[in-house]
Scaffold this motif. Structure first.
Motif, mmCIF file in Angstrom:
data_model
loop_
_atom_site.group_PDB
_atom_site.id
_atom_site.type_symbol
_atom_site.label_atom_id
_atom_site.label_comp_id
_atom_site.label_asym_id
_atom_site.label_seq_id
_atom_site.Cartn_x
_atom_site.Cartn_y
_atom_site.Cartn_z
ATOM 1 N N ARG B 88 -26.329 -36.466 -49.656
ATOM 2 C CA ARG B 88 -26.931 -37.107 -48.477
ATOM 3 C C ARG B 88 -28.414 -37.455 -48.666
ATOM 4 N NH1 ARG B 88 -25.070 -34.107 -43.101
ATOM 5 N NH2 ARG B 88 -24.710 -36.232 -42.412
ATOM 6 N N LYS B 91 -30.588 -39.182 -45.961
ATOM 7 C CA LYS B 91 -31.055 -38.347 -44.840
ATOM 8 C C LYS B 91 -32.473 -37.811 -45.115
ATOM 9 C CE LYS B 91 -27.464 -37.965 -42.013
ATOM 10 N NZ LYS B 91 -27.621 -38.360 -40.599
ATOM 11 N N THR B 261 -28.980 -29.538 -44.154
ATOM 12 C CA THR B 261 -27.907 -28.543 -44.315
ATOM 13 C C THR B 261 -27.391 -28.150 -42.932
ATOM 14 O OG1 THR B 261 -29.079 -27.750 -46.275
ATOM 15 C CG2 THR B 261 -27.283 -26.380 -45.444
ATOM 16 N N SER B 264 -25.157 -30.827 -41.738
ATOM 17 C CA SER B 264 -23.908 -30.854 -42.512
ATOM 18 C C SER B 264 -22.963 -29.747 -42.054
ATOM 19 C CB SER B 264 -24.218 -30.689 -44.008
ATOM 20 O OG SER B 264 -25.127 -31.688 -44.423
ATOM 21 N N GLU B 267 -21.366 -30.729 -38.766
ATOM 22 C CA GLU B 267 -20.327 -31.730 -39.030
ATOM 23 C C GLU B 267 -19.080 -31.087 -39.624
ATOM 24 O OE1 GLU B 267 -20.359 -35.080 -38.287
ATOM 25 O OE2 GLU B 267 -22.102 -34.402 -37.139
ATOM 26 N N LEU B 338 -19.701 -26.167 -49.103
ATOM 27 C CA LEU B 338 -20.874 -27.027 -49.277
ATOM 28 C C LEU B 338 -21.307 -27.103 -50.732
ATOM 29 C CD1 LEU B 338 -23.223 -26.483 -46.212
ATOM 30 C CD2 LEU B 338 -22.254 -28.634 -47.021
ATOM 31 N N GLN B 342 -21.240 -30.371 -53.111
ATOM 32 C CA GLN B 342 -22.504 -30.780 -53.746
ATOM 33 C C GLN B 342 -22.375 -30.897 -55.258
ATOM 34 O OE1 GLN B 342 -24.923 -27.660 -52.092
ATOM 35 N NE2 GLN B 342 -25.731 -28.965 -50.451
ATOM 36 N N ASP B 348 -14.847 -34.410 -51.356
ATOM 37 C CA ASP B 348 -15.949 -34.809 -50.467
ATOM 38 C C ASP B 348 -15.374 -35.567 -49.266
ATOM 39 O OD1 ASP B 348 -18.305 -35.641 -49.334
ATOM 40 O OD2 ASP B 348 -18.807 -37.068 -50.921
ATOM 41 N N TRP B 352 -20.281 -37.477 -48.394
ATOM 42 C CA TRP B 352 -21.682 -37.071 -48.379
ATOM 43 C C TRP B 352 -22.405 -37.293 -49.714
ATOM 44 C CZ3 TRP B 352 -20.622 -31.862 -45.422
ATOM 45 C CH2 TRP B 352 -20.700 -32.097 -44.044
#
Lengths: 362, 362
Positions: B88, B91, B261, B264, B267, B338, B342, B348, B352
């Motif tokens: 992301r 962001k 974070t 995220s 979400e 997460l 990442q 995913d 993201w």
């Protein structure tokens, strides 16, 4: 650390000095600067006077990321007898240490810092301007220099002093400014850094200042961060009110900067036998006094302007005129006395000035 | 500004890369950095990638005095397929601009900044570590560089990106920390800079952190600056609580950093169909839940640790144990998901990650 530990490297070239009428605040600097390093485990070391020059720092130096910094501002003045004097400089280095404590920065030795400053001024003594209203503005500051992105106190610092010849704050004589009472933004809150002289307080203030300038106001008046009710500061100055004969300034509460000009004014008013109070004062109280015709004067105080009379407050959409927008008698008397003492033209009854030794210790 | 405007000057020497087990957070940096200048009237100009090197700035540069700075933190990861991905990143640059707005710093072009970052990563792609739990930490930051001591927004800035290979935050696996609820110091207050990522917020936090560490606590929990009652953040992280099945995080109120974070996790919890609330939550409510046995989990969230489980709170002298001091099921699931997304190891589902183009545009 002793004065004789200090290395002095003189500049081989001299910059041209600006004419008295071309002096701008904080844009031109003298030929030399003072630097001292701090390394954890070793303490402050390598004090030196060197030619004024750029700083070279790693892009990861903490000052660029986490704002760990403190600073001071004071002035040196040329007297009519061609002496150079400082106004209560020990207060600045004591306050620097108070700021250091809040920011987890190691203390400096106040006596040594003062000696270093005097030596620096002696080296650059030709830079102290002599025209009416001019002075040499002095900026001591400390920055965190460790190249590390962890959020923790730095293990390396630099303590630096730079100096800038400055013109009169009031080019056309002392005159009042218009102030907007700030309701949206907050300068500081109890438990924060408001009483420390650290960069973040000033960065945080820029937005409110920008908004107020667009509205035609010179500065904002800051209210407390909790109730948005009690008066704290005005712009980057302390503030005083004269209400029905009583002179009032907000009491130091942890979020207000303990100004040295503020302290001097309180002392001076006491010395004159005038009633002065350090206490909580709300904007409502000021407004009430205004309505009753008791709001006699208001002024900001700081090193740059010394006294900045306030001619108008904008609060909740109402324009409150003070002293018909003119400079009050007390404001003028305080301005004349303080600037007189600072420049050696008025008797220094409270023993505030310090002569700079002109012997360069090389 | 277009990507092809960017000058690239490659380093003639390459630094030795640290071993995966010797990686420290934010101490070693890659061979190159990105710089772009801003000049009032001209806008952002001269974007360039240059060998990693010290910055040379006038001692009067505003960053050293008035703290006008913003920064971001994000990471690039090597996937099992040897691709490099970002999480992301748009962001981060959007938030950089929000911080810019609060600090009176000019906006950057988000698309251009992202392209510049991708190019920089491509140039230094050998620096993206591949071992389990490692990543390339990316630090974009903007500093005020005008050499002027007036308190006003700078007319010059530098936007810089540096990168540091970092090891796993949890060398021995994810484990809970002890947190002291802070009663004396304040991180931020409404109307201040709490929701901006600016140096002053971090400088201000050092003292409380120092005090809590001496008491044996890893971080402090920050309460609101007005009532000292409502929970804001923990250390430099956002904070979540699981109480009786409901997952709660303090609502963004102007003084809380809008963590990426944090966003995220909200979400992800919604995606999983779990009940998540952004709302005001007091320490009293947490304590009440604790007494009833309903305080099921608590954790901090941020780029560095991703999820930092909280095993104990110290509040008003009382030690409140959470999950018997162990990592809770939800904390672990969020962490695994997460970090999995990442690093390209977990699907995913929320779209993201962004692949870094490996073509160096020279």
């Amino acid at each position: 650390m002793k004065e004789h530990d200090m290395q002095i490297t003189l500049s081989t070239t001299k910059k041209e000095k600006p004419q008295a009428d071309q002096l701008e605040f904080g844009k031109q600097f003298t030929d030399h600067m003072f630097i001292m390093d701090y390394t954890q485990g070793q303490g402050w070391h390598d004090p030196r006077i060197v030619p004024y020059q750029p700083l070279s720092l790693e892009p990861s130096a903490m000052i660029f990321h986490y704002g760990q910094s403190v600073f001071e501002g004071l002035k040196a003045y040329a007297t009519p007898e061609d002496e150079i004097i400082l106004f209560r400089p020990e207060k600045n280095f004591q306050r620097l240490n108070s700021s250091n404590s809040r920011l987890c920065i190691p203390d400096v030795d106040v006596d040594f810092a003062l000696k270093a400053l005097k030596t620096l001024i002696s080296v650059d003594k030709d830079w102290v301007p002599q025209a009416e209203g001019t002075s040499l503005y002095i900026r001591p500051f400390i920055i965190a220099t460790e190249p590390y992105l962890g959020v923790s106190p730095s293990n390396k610092y630099q303590f630096i002093i730079i100096m800038s010849p400055v013109g009169s704050y009031y080019k056309e004589g002392i005159h009042p400014v218009k102030i907007a009472v700030e309701s949206a933004f907050t300068r500081a809150v109890n438990g924060g850094t408001g009483e420390a002289k650290t960069g973040g307080n000033y960065a945080s203030s820029l937005k409110a200042q920008e908004v107020s300038e667009k509205m035609g106001y010179a500065q904002v008046l800051w209210l407390d961060g909790v109730e948005k009710k009690y008066i704290e500061e005005v712009g980057s100055m302390n503030v005083f009110f004269k209400i029905n004969g009583e002179i009032i300034t907000p009491a130091l509460n942890g979020s207000i900067l303990p100004g040295i000009t503020r302290d001097s004014i309180i002392e001076l008013l006491k010395h004159w036998g005038l009633p002065v109070s350090e206490r909580r004062i709300s904007m409502e109280e000021v407004h009430e006094a205004y309505k009753l015709g008791h709001l006699e004067e208001a002024f900001g105080t700081g090193t740059a302007a010394v006294i900045s009379p306030i001619g108008e407050f904008l609060w909740n959409g109402e324009e409150m005129l003070v002293q018909s927008g003119e400079t009050g008698e007390l404001s003028r008397k305080l301005y004349d006395t303080l600037t007189g003492v600072q420049t050696g033209k008025v008797a220094d009854e409270l023993n505030w000035t310090t002569k700079v030794e002109e012997k360069v210790t090389q």
